[in-house]
Design an enzyme around this catalytic site. Structure first.
Site, PDB file in Angstrom:
ATOM      1  N   LYS A 155       2.221   2.409   7.630  1.00 45.03           N
ATOM      2  CA  LYS A 155       3.009   3.569   7.233  1.00 45.03           C
ATOM      3  C   LYS A 155       3.969   3.962   8.350  1.00 45.03           C
ATOM      4  O   LYS A 155       3.611   3.931   9.533  1.00 45.03           O
ATOM      5  CB  LYS A 155       2.056   4.727   6.909  1.00 45.03           C
ATOM      6  N   SER A 170       2.240  11.435   1.065  1.00 42.60           N
ATOM      7  CA  SER A 170       3.313  10.850   1.843  1.00 42.60           C
ATOM      8  C   SER A 170       3.154   9.351   2.083  1.00 42.60           C
ATOM      9  O   SER A 170       4.028   8.718   2.687  1.00 42.60           O
ATOM     10  CB  SER A 170       3.428  11.577   3.183  1.00 42.60           C
ATOM     11  N   SER A 177      -2.179  13.109   1.099  1.00 39.51           N
ATOM     12  CA  SER A 177      -1.142  12.093   1.277  1.00 39.51           C
ATOM     13  C   SER A 177      -1.613  10.653   1.118  1.00 39.51           C
ATOM     14  O   SER A 177      -0.794   9.754   0.957  1.00 39.51           O
ATOM     15  CB  SER A 177      -0.481  12.252   2.648  1.00 39.51           C
TER      16      SER A 177
END
Length: 497
Positions: free
Chosen positions: A80, A155, A179
């Site tokens: 990520k 996210s 997230s």
């Protein structure tokens, strides 16, 4: 014939160990899949094909020499874009860091490399992870693999999409208000929020805050456990990491494979809303219909919830405090360089005083203690993972649900942040499709410190439900994605317009 990139991580690692699949073959398959599909979804936003190929060759050389192989040996892992990878562009989704290249890996990435993984690139995230819609002004929006014009949530949206489409077999994520779990639910993969401190994080600015955690994402629970086992541990830079001086408490073997569990022994609580979340009517109906298919598997399945009174208020204050700590100086110097979600959180935080923070922490503690009493009577809680079905990513956040305005831009994440507030482990398990043909996620919440229990229950349910198309993990139409137009051509793709 199954493409190597579609193999599960556990299966691919076994084949590499048996020299029936090379790391190079697996990587090239993943790169071909990314080349074929990423134009449609924009998940893998930073790539290092040359570096990944060199790492895959080194992995194959080590296997040929008969060297000891790590648990992730030769497996591509997407990272990520909130997490530092040394020598690789890492932007945090912020224009302030558009060209930032860290000098070294953060601890999570070091652990993944040490386990033998190959890192092909970075996955998209909203700016600084703020918001559950993966859009930013550096790389643009990430589309849902089941409909690229719909949100992948966030996210960790880029990681979820890369997994769902076979670009990587494993990926990292992080979770504050859901997230990891929200994109897992929207994209039909598995995301796990561990107990704070189980996966150390030396980058957390407020070291004693238990809201933000790092965690694994995968296409199945056993694959997720494989990745988790390489990142659990201790780190003195993380105040929450579990330790006894001179002795390691968290051990990889505790999490490497799901433990067996007898579902028929479990007392399960089932709730569509924790008593307060703004869960859409259609999600409530879908949740009831799907849980009716398997609630008979448990010793008891009761429609009930812990008392979560005050959760919205406490989470809103504590979340804003975290944003003040991280972004107040940037906000004061140049607020125009921050996106709307980050600015909204900072401005909210500026409205609070010490008395508000004290009330929020008192409420958090009271809610936590009510949860502990609840778990003396129940083993796990089942809820929907998220309150709505995926909507277009052009909607920055849902301003209303069933015609009722939401409290904040993150209020629709209440099913997830109810769990974050009390620090319990939780996993989002794919549970077929909803009435719109989009993935549906089941949240499994365990007791305090019950990470292994959550994983065991999730693995057992995954096996039980895999044979029924109403509850099995859904797979996106890859041919349709390959033929789709580039997502970057969509209006408002870049930024927040």
């Amino acid at each position: 014939m199954t493409e190597p990139c579609d193999l599960g991580a556990v299966q691919a690692r076994a084949l590499i160990g048996a020299k029936k699949l090379s790391a190079a073959e697996l990587l090239e398959s993943c790169l071909r899949r990314t080349d074929a599909l990423d134009h449609a979804v924009n998940a893998m936003v930073v790539r290092d094909d040359a570096g990944a190929r060199a790492a895959a060759r080194a992995a194959d050389d080590a296997a040929a020499r008969g060297a000891a192989l790590g648990p992730l040996h030769g497996l591509p892992v997407g990272i990520k874009d909130l997490e530092d990878v040394g020598g690789m562009r890492t932007t945090y989704g912020s224009p302030l860091f558009r060209d930032h290249v860290p000098a070294e890996d953060q601890a999570l990435v070091r652990a993944i490399r040490a386990a033998g993984a190959v890192i092909p690139g970075k996955t998209n995230t909203p700016e600084w992870g703020a918001g559950a819609n993966t859009r930013n002004s550096v790389f643009g929006a990430t589309g849902n693999p089941f409909d690229p014009q719909r949100s992948a949530a966030g996210s960790s949206g880029g990681s979820a999409v890369a997994l769902a489409t076979g670009m990587v077999p494993l990926a990292t994520g992080s979770d504050n208000g859901g997230s990891l779990r929200n994109p897992a639910a929207f994209c039909g993969i598995v995301g796990f929020r561990p107990t704070p401190g189980l996966v150390p994080n030396e980058k957390r600015g407020l070291g004693w805050s238990a809201l933000p955690v790092l965690g694994p994402m995968a296409r199945s629970v056993p694959d997720l456990c494989l990745l988790l086992s390489t990142i659990v541990g201790d780190d003195p830079a993380d105040p929450l990491a579990t330790t006894v001086h001179g002795r390691r408490i968290q051990r990889p073997e505790h999490y490497a494979t799901p433990a067996p569990v007898d579902l028929a022994s479990l007392r399960v609580a089932i709730t569509p809303d924790f008593g307060f979340a703004p869960t859409a009517r259609e999600i409530r109906e879908e949740f009831a219909s799907k849980t009716d298919l398997f609630r008979h598997l448990f010793a008891a399945a009761e429609n009930t919830t812990p008392d979560c009174s005050g959760t919205d208020e406490a989470f809103e204050v504590l979340r804003a405090v975290g944003f003040l700590a991280g972004f107040l100086d940037r906000y004061r110097s140049d607020p125009g360089q921050l996106g709307p979600n980050v600015r909204a959180n900072v401005e909210e935080g500026l409205r609070y005083g010490a008395a508000d923070v004290a009330r929020a922490e008192l409420a958090q503690t009271a809610i936590y203690r009510r949860w502990q009493a609840f778990f003396t009577r129940h083993d796990v809680i089942l809820t929907p993972s998220i309150t709505i079905s995926p909507r277009p990513w052009t909607e920055l956040f849902p301003a209303e649900i069933d015609g009722t305005p939401t409290r904040t831009y993150f209020h629709w994440l209440a099913l997830a942040y109810a769990v974050s507030l009390v620090g319990h482990p939780a996993l989002s398990l794919p549970l077929g499709l909803d009435r719109h043909g989009m993935p549906f996620g089941l949240q499994i919440v365990g007791p305090r410190g019950g990470d292994a229990k959550v994983l065991a229950v999730a693995a057992a349910l995954e096996r039980e439900l895999a044979g029924d198309p109403r509850t099995a993990r859904p797979v996106p139409d890859l041919a349709r994605l390959a033929a789709a137009p580039p997502l970057r051509n969509s209006p408002n793709f870049l930024g927040f317009g």
